[in-house]
Each structure stands twice: as C-alpha cells, then as structure tokens.
Scaffold this motif. Structure first.
Motif, PDB file in Angstrom:
ATOM      1  N   ALA A   1       0.843  -1.195   0.000  1.00  0.00           N
ATOM      2  CA  ALA A   1       0.000   0.000   0.000  1.00  0.00           C
ATOM      3  C   ALA A   1       0.877   1.243   0.000  1.00  0.00           C
ATOM      4  O   ALA A   1       1.931   1.276   0.629  1.00  0.00           O
ATOM      5  CB  ALA A   1      -0.915   0.016   1.219  1.00  0.00           C
ATOM      6  N   VAL A   2       0.415   2.272  -0.729  1.00  0.00           N
ATOM      7  CA  VAL A   2       1.125   3.537  -0.826  1.00  0.00           C
ATOM      8  C   VAL A   2       0.084   4.649  -0.790  1.00  0.00           C
ATOM      9  O   VAL A   2      -0.988   4.529  -1.379  1.00  0.00           O
ATOM     10  CB  VAL A   2       1.895   3.651  -2.157  1.00  0.00           C
ATOM     11  CG1 VAL A   2       2.624   4.981  -2.260  1.00  0.00           C
ATOM     12  CG2 VAL A   2       2.843   2.504  -2.339  1.00  0.00           C
ATOM     13  N   ASP A   3       0.420   5.742  -0.115  1.00  0.00           N
ATOM     14  CA  ASP A   3      -0.462   6.899  -0.102  1.00  0.00           C
ATOM     15  C   ASP A   3       0.408   8.151  -0.079  1.00  0.00           C
ATOM     16  O   ASP A   3       1.434   8.180   0.598  1.00  0.00           O
ATOM     17  CB  ASP A   3      -1.377   6.875   1.133  1.00  0.00           C
ATOM     18  CG  ASP A   3      -2.465   7.923   1.077  1.00  0.00           C
ATOM     19  OD1 ASP A   3      -2.913   8.283  -0.034  1.00  0.00           O
ATOM     20  OD2 ASP A   3      -2.875   8.386   2.146  1.00  0.00           O
ATOM     21  N   PHE A   4      -0.001   9.148  -0.844  1.00  0.00           N
ATOM     22  CA  PHE A   4       0.723  10.415  -0.891  1.00  0.00           C
ATOM     23  C   PHE A   4      -0.228  11.526  -0.484  1.00  0.00           C
ATOM     24  O   PHE A   4      -1.377  11.545  -0.895  1.00  0.00           O
ATOM     25  CB  PHE A   4       1.213  10.749  -2.302  1.00  0.00           C
ATOM     26  CG  PHE A   4       2.031   9.681  -2.937  1.00  0.00           C
ATOM     27  CD1 PHE A   4       1.669   9.154  -4.163  1.00  0.00           C
ATOM     28  CD2 PHE A   4       3.164   9.195  -2.323  1.00  0.00           C
ATOM     29  CE1 PHE A   4       2.426   8.174  -4.764  1.00  0.00           C
ATOM     30  CE2 PHE A   4       3.933   8.223  -2.918  1.00  0.00           C
ATOM     31  CZ  PHE A   4       3.551   7.701  -4.144  1.00  0.00           C
ATOM     32  N   GLU A   5       0.282  12.435   0.291  1.00  0.00           N
ATOM     33  CA  GLU A   5      -0.448  13.656   0.601  1.00  0.00           C
ATOM     34  C   GLU A   5       0.471  14.796   0.213  1.00  0.00           C
ATOM     35  O   GLU A   5       1.414  15.126   0.932  1.00  0.00           O
ATOM     36  CB  GLU A   5      -0.830  13.696   2.082  1.00  0.00           C
ATOM     37  CG  GLU A   5      -1.795  12.578   2.444  1.00  0.00           C
ATOM     38  CD  GLU A   5      -2.149  12.524   3.906  1.00  0.00           C
ATOM     39  OE1 GLU A   5      -1.694  13.391   4.676  1.00  0.00           O
ATOM     40  OE2 GLU A   5      -2.878  11.610   4.284  1.00  0.00           O
ATOM     41  N   ILE A   6       0.230  15.349  -0.960  1.00  0.00           N
ATOM     42  CA  ILE A   6       1.106  16.361  -1.532  1.00  0.00           C
ATOM     43  C   ILE A   6       0.677  17.743  -1.056  1.00  0.00           C
ATOM     44  O   ILE A   6      -0.507  18.057  -1.040  1.00  0.00           O
ATOM     45  CB  ILE A   6       1.060  16.324  -3.080  1.00  0.00           C
ATOM     46  CG1 ILE A   6       1.396  14.922  -3.591  1.00  0.00           C
ATOM     47  CG2 ILE A   6       1.969  17.373  -3.675  1.00  0.00           C
ATOM     48  CD1 ILE A   6       2.784  14.439  -3.294  1.00  0.00           C
ATOM     49  N   ASN A   7       1.654  18.565  -0.667  1.00  0.00           N
ATOM     50  CA  ASN A   7       1.399  19.925  -0.238  1.00  0.00           C
ATOM     51  C   ASN A   7       2.180  20.851  -1.155  1.00  0.00           C
ATOM     52  O   ASN A   7       3.398  20.955  -1.049  1.00  0.00           O
ATOM     53  CB  ASN A   7       1.847  20.117   1.224  1.00  0.00           C
ATOM     54  CG  ASN A   7       1.727  21.548   1.685  1.00  0.00           C
ATOM     55  OD1 ASN A   7       1.106  22.372   1.027  1.00  0.00           O
ATOM     56  ND2 ASN A   7       2.321  21.856   2.816  1.00  0.00           N
ATOM     57  N   LEU A   8       1.481  21.513  -2.054  1.00  0.00           N
ATOM     58  CA  LEU A   8       2.143  22.450  -2.960  1.00  0.00           C
ATOM     59  C   LEU A   8       1.886  23.895  -2.550  1.00  0.00           C
ATOM     60  O   LEU A   8       2.107  24.811  -3.316  1.00  0.00           O
ATOM     61  CB  LEU A   8       1.650  22.217  -4.401  1.00  0.00           C
ATOM     62  CG  LEU A   8       1.947  20.828  -4.942  1.00  0.00           C
ATOM     63  CD1 LEU A   8       1.348  20.650  -6.327  1.00  0.00           C
ATOM     64  CD2 LEU A   8       3.443  20.558  -4.984  1.00  0.00           C
TER      65      LEU A   8
ATOM     66  N   GLN B   1       8.406  12.540   5.763  1.00  0.00           N
ATOM     67  CA  GLN B   1       7.939  13.920   5.852  1.00  0.00           C
ATOM     68  C   GLN B   1       8.821  14.790   4.963  1.00  0.00           C
ATOM     69  O   GLN B   1      10.039  14.679   5.020  1.00  0.00           O
ATOM     70  CB  GLN B   1       8.078  14.426   7.294  1.00  0.00           C
ATOM     71  CG  GLN B   1       7.296  13.662   8.311  1.00  0.00           C
ATOM     72  CD  GLN B   1       5.909  14.260   8.498  1.00  0.00           C
ATOM     73  OE1 GLN B   1       5.552  15.251   7.900  1.00  0.00           O
ATOM     74  NE2 GLN B   1       5.126  13.623   9.342  1.00  0.00           N
ATOM     75  N   THR B   2       8.222  15.626   4.139  1.00  0.00           N
ATOM     76  CA  THR B   2       8.976  16.600   3.353  1.00  0.00           C
ATOM     77  C   THR B   2       8.186  17.900   3.313  1.00  0.00           C
ATOM     78  O   THR B   2       7.003  17.926   3.666  1.00  0.00           O
ATOM     79  CB  THR B   2       9.204  16.134   1.897  1.00  0.00           C
ATOM     80  OG1 THR B   2       7.969  16.172   1.193  1.00  0.00           O
ATOM     81  CG2 THR B   2       9.788  14.732   1.830  1.00  0.00           C
ATOM     82  N   GLN B   3       8.825  18.976   2.845  1.00  0.00           N
ATOM     83  CA  GLN B   3       8.091  20.222   2.667  1.00  0.00           C
ATOM     84  C   GLN B   3       6.963  20.048   1.661  1.00  0.00           C
ATOM     85  O   GLN B   3       5.937  20.689   1.761  1.00  0.00           O
ATOM     86  CB  GLN B   3       9.017  21.339   2.186  1.00  0.00           C
ATOM     87  CG  GLN B   3       9.906  21.891   3.264  1.00  0.00           C
ATOM     88  CD  GLN B   3      10.731  23.060   2.764  1.00  0.00           C
ATOM     89  OE1 GLN B   3      10.840  23.302   1.569  1.00  0.00           O
ATOM     90  NE2 GLN B   3      11.328  23.778   3.687  1.00  0.00           N
TER      91      GLN B   3
END
Length: 163
Positions: free
Chosen positions: A59-66, A141-143
């Motif tokens: 399983a993979v999930d991304f929560e992108i913050n642009l 965790q990333t920016q």
C-alpha cells in the motif's frame, strides 16, 4: 490533542528533500525507490544523496502539499509507525477510495449490504490482516508533503556525501 501514536525516527532527513520517486508495481513484489538529499546531522553536516528502497510494497499513499504552508514539515524525517490500527487504516482508505472511484465513474447497481457484491469482497484484505505483523508502515515527511508506504522492509543506500 495528545498524539498517542507509537513511532520511531529511522533517518534524520531534516532540511532534506525527496528528489525522485519510482514505483514498480508487481502485486506483492512491488517496489518503491525514493531519491533523497539531506544534511548529515549525526556526522559532519555534509549533504548526503541517498536512495531509500522499499520491497514487498502492499500500500502507498501520498499527501502532496504544494502550498506555502509548512505546518508539520519541521518533522522532516523518515519514520516507522508501529500500531497495527494505523496500517489497517491506510489499507481501508485505499479500498474505500477505489470503491468510491468506481461508483463515481461507473453505472453499477451497488448493494452495500450484500457481502458477495464485488465491491464488498474482503477476502484478500482479511488474508493481508492475518499477516499484518510482517509489514511495516513508513512515513516520509517533506516540505512537499507526506508519503506513506506499507512494505515488508526498506534499505538506505548512500550514493555520496559532500562537505
């Protein structure tokens, strides 16, 4: 609100970035590769270029913050999250999203109460839950956002470091 999650920092990647992401889907043999750069706070402070390789990804999930909102980004690390409930929560989120997507785009006479309805078939999920201790939930965790990977394990390969 108190955070009751049990986790462990695996790699300090503060001031780091995820520069590349590769997904190699192959059922339970799926692999993910993160190319990352970070400063070696446990050593000489040099810039490190490395790869984090995940194997047996289920399983993979991304929560992108642009956006220009870095709340939570100060964690800037690679963690393992231990509670089984969090692992199951990720799997259930993905299943729900797949079902919702199918129903949104398809003309399907869905019966939420019918266990034999194709969209309610739980056997593969229940089989996964029986061996959930075999899998680890990782969080990077990333920016730019947060990445979750449920996998059999990982390996960090340092490509080079520069002062």
């Amino acid at each position: 609100m108190i955070n009751n999650f049990t986790s462990q920092l695996l790699l300090k990647t503060f001031d780091g970035s995820l520069t590349k992401l590769k997904l190699k889907p192959k059922c339970k043999d799926s692999k993910i590769e993160f190319a990352i750069k970070y400063y070696d706070y446990d050593g000489d402070g040099s810039l490190v270029k490395a790869k984090v390789l995940f194997h047996e990804v289920v399983a993979v999930d991304f929560e992108i913050n642009l956006f220009d909102n870095y709340i939570g980004a100060e964690l800037f690390g690679f963690y393992e999250i231990f509670p089984v409930e969090k692992k199951k929560e990720l799997v259930e989120k993905i299943i729900k999203n797949r079902r919702d997507g199918y129903l949104y785009h398809g003309d399907y006479d869905y019966d939420a109460d019918e266990e034999n309805d194709t969209l309610n078939w739980r056997e593969p999920v229940e089989e996964l839950y029986k061996i959930m201790d075999k899998y680890h939930l990782y969080q990077q965790q990333t920016q730019g956002g947060i990445y979750y990977i449920l996998a059999g394990g990982y390996e960090v390969i340092v490509k080079n470091s520069h002062s």
